[in-house]
Design a protein around this motif. Sequence first.
Motif, PDB file in Angstrom:
ATOM      1  N   VAL A  49       0.858  -1.183   0.000  1.00  0.00           N
ATOM      2  CA  VAL A  49       0.000   0.000   0.000  1.00  0.00           C
ATOM      3  C   VAL A  49       0.894   1.232   0.000  1.00  0.00           C
ATOM      4  N   GLU A  50       0.592   2.146  -0.917  1.00  0.00           N
ATOM      5  CA  GLU A  50       1.421   3.344  -1.061  1.00  0.00           C
ATOM      6  C   GLU A  50       0.713   4.547  -0.450  1.00  0.00           C
ATOM      7  N   LEU A  51       1.401   5.204   0.461  1.00  0.00           N
ATOM      8  CA  LEU A  51       0.907   6.435   1.086  1.00  0.00           C
ATOM      9  C   LEU A  51       1.759   7.599   0.584  1.00  0.00           C
ATOM     10  N   GLN A  52       1.306   8.809   0.874  1.00  0.00           N
ATOM     11  CA  GLN A  52       2.088   9.964   0.450  1.00  0.00           C
ATOM     12  C   GLN A  52       2.405  10.838   1.660  1.00  0.00           C
ATOM     13  N   VAL A  53       3.629  10.695   2.148  1.00  0.00           N
ATOM     14  CA  VAL A  53       4.028  11.540   3.272  1.00  0.00           C
ATOM     15  C   VAL A  53       4.219  12.979   2.792  1.00  0.00           C
ATOM     16  N   THR A  54       4.805  13.133   1.613  1.00  0.00           N
ATOM     17  CA  THR A  54       4.907  14.493   1.070  1.00  0.00           C
ATOM     18  C   THR A  54       3.487  14.982   0.813  1.00  0.00           C
ATOM     19  N   GLN A  55       3.196  16.209   1.245  1.00  0.00           N
ATOM     20  CA  GLN A  55       1.807  16.654   1.308  1.00  0.00           C
ATOM     21  C   GLN A  55       1.322  17.292   0.008  1.00  0.00           C
ATOM     22  N   GLU A  56       1.442  16.542  -1.083  1.00  0.00           N
ATOM     23  CA  GLU A  56       1.044  17.102  -2.374  1.00  0.00           C
ATOM     24  C   GLU A  56      -0.355  17.721  -2.343  1.00  0.00           C
ATOM     25  N   LEU A  99      -1.114  13.458   9.296  1.00  0.00           N
ATOM     26  CA  LEU A  99      -1.780  12.450   8.472  1.00  0.00           C
ATOM     27  C   LEU A  99      -1.943  11.099   9.153  1.00  0.00           C
ATOM     28  N   GLY A 100      -1.420  10.962  10.373  1.00  0.00           N
ATOM     29  CA  GLY A 100      -1.550   9.686  11.081  1.00  0.00           C
ATOM     30  C   GLY A 100      -2.984   9.154  11.093  1.00  0.00           C
ATOM     31  N   PRO A 101      -3.959   9.990  11.448  1.00  0.00           N
ATOM     32  CA  PRO A 101      -5.343   9.489  11.491  1.00  0.00           C
ATOM     33  C   PRO A 101      -5.864   9.032  10.123  1.00  0.00           C
ATOM     34  N   LEU A 102      -5.466   9.733   9.050  1.00  0.00           N
ATOM     35  CA  LEU A 102      -5.863   9.285   7.711  1.00  0.00           C
ATOM     36  C   LEU A 102      -5.294   7.886   7.442  1.00  0.00           C
ATOM     37  N   TRP A 103      -4.018   7.746   7.682  1.00  0.00           N
ATOM     38  CA  TRP A 103      -3.379   6.458   7.380  1.00  0.00           C
ATOM     39  C   TRP A 103      -3.944   5.342   8.252  1.00  0.00           C
ATOM     40  N   ALA A 104      -4.163   5.658   9.515  1.00  0.00           N
ATOM     41  CA  ALA A 104      -4.720   4.635  10.411  1.00  0.00           C
ATOM     42  C   ALA A 104      -6.080   4.182   9.890  1.00  0.00           C
ATOM     43  N   SER A 105      -6.877   5.135   9.392  1.00  0.00           N
ATOM     44  CA  SER A 105      -8.212   4.762   8.905  1.00  0.00           C
ATOM     45  C   SER A 105      -8.110   3.840   7.700  1.00  0.00           C
ATOM     46  N   ILE A 106      -7.091   4.044   6.892  1.00  0.00           N
ATOM     47  CA  ILE A 106      -6.898   3.170   5.728  1.00  0.00           C
ATOM     48  C   ILE A 106      -6.415   1.795   6.166  1.00  0.00           C
ATOM     49  N   ASN A 112       4.650  13.581  10.336  1.00  0.00           N
ATOM     50  CA  ASN A 112       4.108  12.668   9.335  1.00  0.00           C
ATOM     51  C   ASN A 112       5.128  11.601   8.956  1.00  0.00           C
ATOM     52  N   LEU A 113       6.359  12.009   8.816  1.00  0.00           N
ATOM     53  CA  LEU A 113       7.391  11.026   8.502  1.00  0.00           C
ATOM     54  C   LEU A 113       7.527  10.028   9.656  1.00  0.00           C
ATOM     55  N   TYR A 114       7.533  10.588  10.852  1.00  0.00           N
ATOM     56  CA  TYR A 114       7.627   9.738  12.045  1.00  0.00           C
ATOM     57  C   TYR A 114       6.470   8.733  12.086  1.00  0.00           C
ATOM     58  N   ALA A 115       5.262   9.246  11.870  1.00  0.00           N
ATOM     59  CA  ALA A 115       4.081   8.386  11.964  1.00  0.00           C
ATOM     60  C   ALA A 115       4.088   7.324  10.872  1.00  0.00           C
ATOM     61  N   PHE A 116       4.574   7.667   9.694  1.00  0.00           N
ATOM     62  CA  PHE A 116       4.620   6.644   8.648  1.00  0.00           C
ATOM     63  C   PHE A 116       5.452   5.450   9.100  1.00  0.00           C
ATOM     64  N   PRO A 141       0.654  -1.045  12.398  1.00  0.00           N
ATOM     65  CA  PRO A 141      -0.441  -0.230  11.867  1.00  0.00           C
ATOM     66  C   PRO A 141      -1.597  -0.054  12.839  1.00  0.00           C
ATOM     67  N   PHE A 142      -1.603  -0.811  13.935  1.00  0.00           N
ATOM     68  CA  PHE A 142      -2.711  -0.661  14.867  1.00  0.00           C
ATOM     69  C   PHE A 142      -2.378   0.241  16.049  1.00  0.00           C
ATOM     70  N   LEU A 143      -1.218   0.856  15.987  1.00  0.00           N
ATOM     71  CA  LEU A 143      -0.934   1.889  16.984  1.00  0.00           C
ATOM     72  C   LEU A 143      -1.968   3.001  16.835  1.00  0.00           C
ATOM     73  N   ASP A 144      -2.322   3.605  17.959  1.00  0.00           N
ATOM     74  CA  ASP A 144      -3.208   4.767  17.898  1.00  0.00           C
ATOM     75  C   ASP A 144      -2.408   5.946  17.331  1.00  0.00           C
ATOM     76  N   PRO A 145      -2.873   6.548  16.240  1.00  0.00           N
ATOM     77  CA  PRO A 145      -2.065   7.614  15.626  1.00  0.00           C
ATOM     78  C   PRO A 145      -1.824   8.803  16.551  1.00  0.00           C
ATOM     79  N   LEU A 146      -2.716   8.996  17.513  1.00  0.00           N
ATOM     80  CA  LEU A 146      -2.478  10.105  18.444  1.00  0.00           C
ATOM     81  C   LEU A 146      -1.430   9.723  19.490  1.00  0.00           C
ATOM     82  N   ASP A 147      -1.348   8.429  19.815  1.00  0.00           N
ATOM     83  CA  ASP A 147      -0.237   7.980  20.673  1.00  0.00           C
ATOM     84  C   ASP A 147       1.090   8.153  19.933  1.00  0.00           C
ATOM     85  N   VAL A 148       1.080   7.841  18.651  1.00  0.00           N
ATOM     86  CA  VAL A 148       2.295   8.014  17.858  1.00  0.00           C
ATOM     87  C   VAL A 148       2.695   9.486  17.835  1.00  0.00           C
ATOM     88  N   LEU A 149       1.700  10.344  17.673  1.00  0.00           N
ATOM     89  CA  LEU A 149       1.988  11.776  17.699  1.00  0.00           C
ATOM     90  C   LEU A 149       2.594  12.168  19.042  1.00  0.00           C
TER      91      LEU A 149
END
Lengths: 676, 676
Positions: A389-396, A407-414, A458-462, A469-477
């Motif tokens: 699965v390809e994500l985009q850390v760069t915020q095009e 973007l952690g919450p977006l990625w977690a939802s995916i 975002n890089l960190y969270a990726f 992938p089941f880490l809570d993105p807000l915990d990662v933040l």
Amino acid sequence: MKTDPAWLPDQAFRAIGTRRVVVCGGDGPVVRTVVDEVTRACARYGGRVWHGTAGSPDADGADLLLVLTDLDCLPGEAAAVRAEIAPGQPLGKEGYALARPAGATVVVADGPAGLLYGLFHVARLGEAAFDGWRPLEVHRPASARRMLDHWDNIDVHPVMGQVERGYAGGSIFWRAGEPRDLHRVREYGRLLAAIGVNAVAVNNVNVHATEARLLTDRLGDVAAIADVLRPFGIRTHLSVSFASPMVLGGLPTADPLDPRVREWWSSAVADVYATIPDFGGFVVKADSEGQPGPFGYGRTHADGANALAAALSDHGGVVHWRAFVYNHRQDWRDRTTDRARAAYDHFAPLDGQFADNVILQVKYGPIDFQTREPVSPVIAAMPSTSVAVELQVTQEYTGQQRHVCYLGPLWASILRFRPWGPDGRAVASVAGDGGGLVAVSNVGDDPFWTGHPLAQANLYAFGRLAWDPFLDPLDVLDEWISLTFAPCPSVLRSALHEIMDSSWQVYESYTAPLGVGFMVNPGSHYGPGVDGYEYTPWGTYHFADRDGVGVDRTRASGTGYTGQYPAPWRDVYESVASCPDELLLFFHHVPYSHVLRSGLPLIQHIYDTHFDGVTKVVEMRRRWAEIADFVNAARHARVAQLLDEQVRCAQEWRDQINAYFFRKSGIPDARGRHIH
Amino acid sequence: MKTDPAWLPDQAFRAIGTRRVVVCGGDGPVVRTVVDEVTRACARYGGRVWHGTAGSPDADGADLLLVLTDLDCLPGEAAAVRAEIAPGQPLGKEGYALARPAGATVVVADGPAGLLYGLFHVARLGEAAFDGWRPLEVHRPASARRMLDHWDNIDVHPVMGQVERGYAGGSIFWRAGEPRDLHRVREYGRLLAAIGVNAVAVNNVNVHATEARLLTDRLGDVAAIADVLRPFGIRTHLSVSFASPMVLGGLPTADPLDPRVREWWSSAVADVYATIPDFGGFVVKADSEGQPGPFGYGRTHADGANALAAALSDHGGVVHWRAFVYNHRQDWRDRTTDRARAAYDHFAPLDGQFADNVILQVKYGPIDFQTREPVSPVIAAMPSTSVAVELQVTQEYTGQQRHVCYLGPLWASILRFRPWGPDGRAVASVAGDGGGLVAVSNVGDDPFWTGHPLAQANLYAFGRLAWDPFLDPLDVLDEWISLTFAPCPSVLRSALHEIMDSSWQVYESYTAPLGVGFMVNPGSHYGPGVDGYEYTPWGTYHFADRDGVGVDRTRASGTGYTGQYPAPWRDVYESVASCPDELLLFFHHVPYSHVLRSGLPLIQHIYDTHFDGVTKVVEMRRRWAEIADFVNAARHARVAQLLDEQVRCAQEWRDQINAYFFRKSGIPDARGRHIH
């Protein structure tokens, strides 16, 4: 300005640096990295280091930290920990176990990479790693491949610049045709090791003339990068042109079934491995947006990918073959063609035909890294294929590192999405079994690495979500905040959470509504351009008229895209009644009067979210101003300046979107606010 | 491919080349050009040439052509012609007289330039110049200055390329930072002499770093061009940066009232004239779209222009000071600011303050070279200022030399416009008294000079209308056809007229309707982008909503722009009832149901013209295909290919414009055609 230490300031190693540390893990470049890390930390903070069998820690003094793979060298506490791990569950070459039986924190791994990741885990834990007794924790990555693709060009591209879709200055690898001094790459490797990334592709998937030559006469440049990244457990990959046999090899064809072509690839790959024995493999964008591919020879993408895979297989290399194939010369008048369908239509029939070392690299959504898209149906359609699965850390499309958008919450939802329904597997599991997670990097030669200092998160969270992938993105933040702003006072921590936790949803609220996507300025993809892509060949339309907006992708009356999903989603998305509101306009064309679950008509939702979004950005800016005393001055200034731009741009989005829909619908704001 | 001879194929000199020709005009580079022309023609077609007093034509044989300034050298027929010219009406240095008293065609001039123009006039007439008796004709240019500005860059600009808004390949002057071999410039000079152009500016009005240096250390490049153009009666001009004293001179300011700045300009100009004694002067774009200017120092544009003019005045040079000054960072939400007002608001108050050798260069319309605009009110607002009218031969907004769009009729309508009503002077008269006519050239290094071979007609028409603005533009087109396609069979002539005569109106019919302007793609300005500029800072809006479209520029309820015109136009434009339909949406915002003079509602007019426009382009293409046998194969192929693109693009315009207004208005086509 000195390069920002990001999530590895000296402080992050304070807890380790005050201990007596034993590293017992043989030798090799990765182990040397571990030894170097602890040696530097102990030198700074007064701890002591033993490595291998040379000497032994004194019996008294501070806590012990044992970091080891070789159980024979220091059996005591470590052997006990190792024994706890179930024999049927090997740690694998990247996994590690952590425990704190009594007076010693023990990290056990079965190989150097596990040792490295275990050490950085202790750094993340900080003092908590040395606080009383800890039960055994076993950590293994969810995916074997956790990769960053750099869309970096060697030559400055006349349109796309040094880094395609880069928002953080130049490339850390290349400058104006030449390789750069690699000291930044070394620092980058260290940052990536700390988040578990183990693969990097060093050039753009759009492979131009000079970049193509990295495969042959400029291979030395790649080898130099690989040498720098190797001690951080990172394998180096290369984006290659499908036309290489012609462009570089002088052959009259690149037909993947032509024996000369296959021979050329074999020979080229052999040369690569002779130079870079742990070379990772290729990334290929074929038959996409002008890049050459197998279609030119009447061959399938399986034929194309397998030809390269055959050359790589003897050497342990893989082909990341991108599924981003669609008609970018679509006629906007033609409502039957649907770009969202393209990847599935191209690739689903090929399932089972790809070689074992082909990884099909699928963008998370069916369109192109939009702020909100449904999960790509390709992910569930290829059970016999390795899918990354390809994500985009760069915020095009998510603010281009001028807007705060975590973007952690977006990625977690995916990653947590279950294509076969609540009882089926999650996207993360599909990726974990196969190709893993890949993302486009957001890093450049900017002193803050990522342009916007908060975009480091975002890089960190990726990396962290690719590992688990089941880490809570807000915990990662929170992890990122703790490390980056260490020692982080609570007033700063809570302000950062207020600013960042919901920043993706805030960004969504003032940009394209309800999954409709692509209302950006053409080319740059920054800022609002509601009709910017509406009459273009790119297949990205919203079909707004005076009555309503959205794309009918149903089987009943639209493009039939909903039929690409397994049940239950094929039915959930098919009906306006069951389709989630946040994706409503992706799947349906509805009137402005359509009432959402909130009770609001669509048009009022558009107005309200756009007014509210700006209000929230203004509030973000206010919160940031309040914490000036707790943040390094340069970092504070940079973020403050960017928040000014974010406020300006959010206002622009609000005003253009609202004016556009007011001019179309003629329906005034129920709350009487001014719409231009 | 060999460079196309444009309107000077060998055939154009057949009539001259079969005569006995006497050139009696002293010496100098321009006279040598005349001698060279007739010598070449006679060598090809069997005529004979005498120059000066060397020998004398034999008494018998073919007709004589006498081309002379020096009446003493061959008094007979010539003296009689000269005597006919009223003594109070000198020919001036560029005028000439033509007559054919008996057996000899006589061209009389008072200087070399007149001689040159007279010769080309005979070429235009062809055999008719030698056909029986001809009465005396006296020709003088309507304007002393007939100038082409090249928006050519020395360095390739990262966005704008080698030629800004160039659609004919590279520059004939510059390539990738260096001057080019000037053989094409020589040919260009010859083409321009044949149409009476007497001034050329060799670099872009947007003066970048390298181009700025043409004024100083790269002056030699300019001198080389001037040497090549001089024999064709053309003076060379330079676009300069207002910031030159800082950029080139190292001064801390470019304040036009600072003595150091004035001294710097004086000294720089003296150096220029020491190198190029007949240097024409400067072109300046100041305080416009990011270029520096006097506003930066709290000075007026009169202050700015006069500082440069003072430096030039002792040497006979002029300053072309562009009036294209407006706020390009406008807020689209602000409906009170009107870009159309800007030039008048800036410059009208300064009338009378400009030095004698300042020429205020005013774009023909208040916005920016749109297909249809009202005439700029500045032209009537500066009675004490020399005003040059600026046209755009390069087809930035009129099809970019991919569409056939003969602009003669557009320019004629502007030049004949009478700002003070039917009894007042025409625009051409204002320009003739002052600064003359200036246009942006459409020439590049393309083998056909202008990309589209038929776009040569626009360059031709510019020169001819600059010389005589009251020529019928269709007669001028016929001249161009006769010369370019000589000898031109009538089937070809009539086909070309069918294709080209109304091509401007056809282009208008499928693009932005009724003067509303700017519905192009941002940046490139090619192809439809209905909302492309609607929410930008550029001040170019159409304000379409679900009820209507257009810009209210009235005094009663709009921006007040109508008040910038003298009577009667201030009143004609103010009222919907009297405003010409073709400018309706420039001046008024009207509902889609508004009934035009044709009896059609506005919305139906939009649909009809867009359907009809495409039909006409398809017909143009059909006509061109029919005449393949009468046109050089390379030229035919190029035009055929471009007509395919024109059909495609016209369809795109039709479909986007119609779809846009249908989606907004919800009103179906009364004739039931499909709208997407």
